[in-house]
Design an enzyme around this catalytic site. Sequence first.
Site, PDB file in Angstrom:
ATOM      1  N   GLY A   1       3.941  47.745 107.885  1.00 17.12           N
ATOM      2  CA  GLY A   1       3.178  48.949 108.197  1.00 17.12           C
ATOM      3  C   GLY A   1       3.573  49.500 109.565  1.00 17.12           C
ATOM      4  O   GLY A   1       3.830  48.739 110.490  1.00 17.12           O
TER       5      GLY A   1
ATOM      6  N   GLU B   1      -0.431  40.243 102.190  1.00 18.92           N
ATOM      7  CA  GLU B   1      -0.812  38.994 102.844  1.00 18.92           C
ATOM      8  C   GLU B   1      -0.782  37.822 101.876  1.00 18.92           C
ATOM      9  O   GLU B   1      -1.519  36.859 102.030  1.00 18.92           O
ATOM     10  CB  GLU B   1      -2.181  39.142 103.496  1.00 18.92           C
ATOM     11  CG  GLU B   1      -2.254  38.405 104.800  1.00 18.92           C
ATOM     12  CD  GLU B   1      -1.152  38.855 105.769  1.00 18.92           C
ATOM     13  OE1 GLU B   1      -1.126  40.031 106.146  1.00 18.92           O
ATOM     14  OE2 GLU B   1      -0.304  38.021 106.097  1.00 18.92           O
TER      15      GLU B   1
ATOM     16  N   THR C   1       8.290  40.610 105.561  1.00 13.19           N
ATOM     17  CA  THR C   1       8.788  40.862 104.202  1.00 13.19           C
ATOM     18  C   THR C   1      10.122  41.589 104.236  1.00 13.19           C
ATOM     19  O   THR C   1      10.340  42.440 105.085  1.00 13.19           O
ATOM     20  CB  THR C   1       7.756  41.707 103.433  1.00 13.19           C
ATOM     21  OG1 THR C   1       6.506  40.994 103.422  1.00 13.19           O
ATOM     22  CG2 THR C   1       8.187  41.953 101.998  1.00 13.19           C
TER      23      THR C   1
END
Length: 648
Positions: A190, A433, A151
């Site tokens: 993350g 996701e 992303t």
Amino acid sequence: MAAANRDAFWAPSSKVNPDLARERESATFDVRELTHIIDGSPDRTKRRKELENLLYSEPVFRDVGRLSMERDEIYEQGVLKSIKLFEWSRKYKWDDDDFELASRLANHDISMSLQHAMFIPAIERLASDTQKAKWLPRALHYEMIGTYAQTELGHGTNLMELETTATFDPERNEFIMNSPTVTSMKWWPGALGKSSNTAIVLAQLIVKGKNHGLHPFLVPLRSMEDHTPLPGISVGDIGPKMALNCIDNGFLIMKNVRIPRENMFMKNAEVTRDGRFISRGVDKANYATMVLVRVKITRWAFESLSDGATTAVRYSVVRRQSSLKPGERELQVLDYQSQQYKVLPALAASYAFLMTNRSLHRLYDSVHADIMAGNTKLLAELHCQSSALKAYMSEVVVQLLELCRQACGGHGYLASSGIGLLCASSAPLVTVEGENSVLYQQAARYLMKQVAKAVVGDPVASGFQYLLTQSSSDRPDIRIQNLADCGNLDTLLQVYQRMAFSVVTGAARKLQMAIESGVEQHVAWNNNMVSLIQAARFYALHGIAKEAGYFLATPTLTPDQFELVRAAELQAMAKVRHDAVPLVDAFDLHDICLHSALGCYDGNVYERLYALAQTSSLNKTQVHPAYYKHIRGLVKDGQKQLRQQSKL
Ligand SMILES: CCCCCCCCCC/C=C\CCCC(=O)SCCNC(=O)CCNC(=O)[C@H](O)C(C)(C)COP(=O)(O)OP(=O)(O)OC[C@H]1O[C@@H](n2cnc3c(N)ncnc32)[C@H](O)[C@@H]1OP(=O)(O)O
Ligand SMILES: Cc1cc2nc3c(=O)[nH]c(=O)nc-3n(C[C@H](O)[C@H](O)[C@H](O)COP(=O)(O)OP(=O)(O)OC[C@H]3O[C@@H](n4cnc5c(N)ncnc54)[C@H](O)[C@@H]3O)c2cc1C
């Protein structure tokens, strides 16, 4: 709260709330036996207990003090939990199931969760055998701490428009990684901000000026010596979130970062030394990691919902409030039908989602094995099922957890209830996701193709046979003549299949008519998007009651039949209410895992709420410093003004 108090806090009390005790005495089934089914087997229950003992013997996993921690402390605690799990995993040679179970017992509250959730799985799925031999040991021994950086600030859904580039330099046999615009910086991955030293970066592959689409690259981020960012790398945390603040979701800007040609993941494609691009496997094979995480998310959905249902059910039998008849004892709030309507769907859906995840995981394991053997025949069906179920289950979890919170009244709004954090931690499941509306459309796209096959009598995928079995009669013809019929699962399955058939074929018809009227395909798609998304969504009686419109607006149920279903739903709730406590006890959630003063096993809710209030940082002193700085002056001025007024 001192460590000693912290230990006392979670120690189970011999004094159990009498209402809760009575509920347990009247169980109509063997709770332990159901626990074994939920765990998968008696051995898995035993294994879970072993891991609970291991984790909860460590203070960091008992973190009662967590309620008043600053973000840096929360992050560091998450790092410490990660390290503990990684060290145990390496020492005891945990398999994926053990690691996933330990992670669950830690509430996935670990900073470097992506190491096992995505980084290692991506290497296993996207790397060539040579690359796996080189990189997997370094990831499994935690020399490489990694993330999955796809992303960007400007794009999350639309992968085709991701802007990060990987340009092949044949002179130096390297790729040059770049973030050409502000919107191209990687944003959200993350553990990217402070923890990771390596990233799997998805970038547009440029060879001799030609763009060959999105491919994964292994990019070192930080020195293995002192963790400082490497040349050309700018990396950091994107700031506090609603929850999951132990995770350092980060940003990454790359300016002419050079990596060896061998750092392009080469299972599905490669660039040769002389600059030739070779594609292998199916076009979307590089999306494999996302499919796996979508399947994992259906498991996390069950875990979150069973946590919420346990807290809401236990609190609803402990809490007594108001009486149905004046002078009578106050009622356990779970005896209000409205409370059952708030709380029991979460309990029912928890069991439904547990079984659904198991079924989807079996499909995933089977298709993944095929893909690893080069057979991608069922990939499209897996993509459809994983997209639709991830979207639907995460959507329902978020809705039902909020209802569980509301069902706990004011105390449900306290951090010490645990349920607010649960709502906030689970909220992103509808986004990560693959945002739900986007994934529903992926499923709808596959559904439309199945309809097209059914219409011409071609075979359809196994999960969609109802498209062939249901008649297109425009009158309801399902046998529902009494309450007993509503409890017949085959009948309910037929109700859903009939409704699904009508909604799916209805959406297809609308789409087809729009296209035949001359509207372009993508415009027709957008103009019918809600119908298409609905076609991709639907659990038993409550599902029918909640979605009445689709069962009544299609030739599925008559209004009288619908009323029978509603009555059957309320009758079922009254029945489930009797066993609600044993049904949540069967999840066998340790109080430390549940982390809730309202949901604790002994039901001593009030004592625990008060004990946890003592941990509030505001209670460190009887008079808070803010009094001396601000309030005292205000009071003194008020007194002075009153004295002056009294003299007038
Ligand atoms: C107890 C507490 C619980 C809390 C737990 C903690 C929560 C922790 C949160 C963090 C956890 C995990 C980290 C999250 C990580 C991420 O978010 S990683 C980034 C995820 N990003 C996405 O998912 C992007 C979504 N977008 C896409 O997948 C694609 O852009 C999209 C599918 C929308 C479009 O694909 P395109 O290729 O751009 O175009 P299409 O034409 O639609 O597709 C072309 C064909 O390819 C098929 N396809 C698409 N995707 C897949 C796939 N994954 N697998 C197989 N096939 C795929 C598609 O069906 C088309 O096929 P067709 O042409 O129809 O035959
Ligand atoms: C907690 C968390 C952890 C994350 N971890 C990672 C990670 O580890 N790695 C990583 O790469 N990413 C990660 N992400 C990013 C996540 O994958 C993206 O947020 C997600 O893919 C959605 O993209 P976006 O945020 O850019 O929203 P956008 O794609 O901009 O969409 C915004 C909204 O527009 C609408 N929309 C967009 N496209 C369509 C469409 N085609 N049809 C209809 N409506 C549409 C939807 O309502 C959507 O919510 C994480 C995000 C969160 C919140």
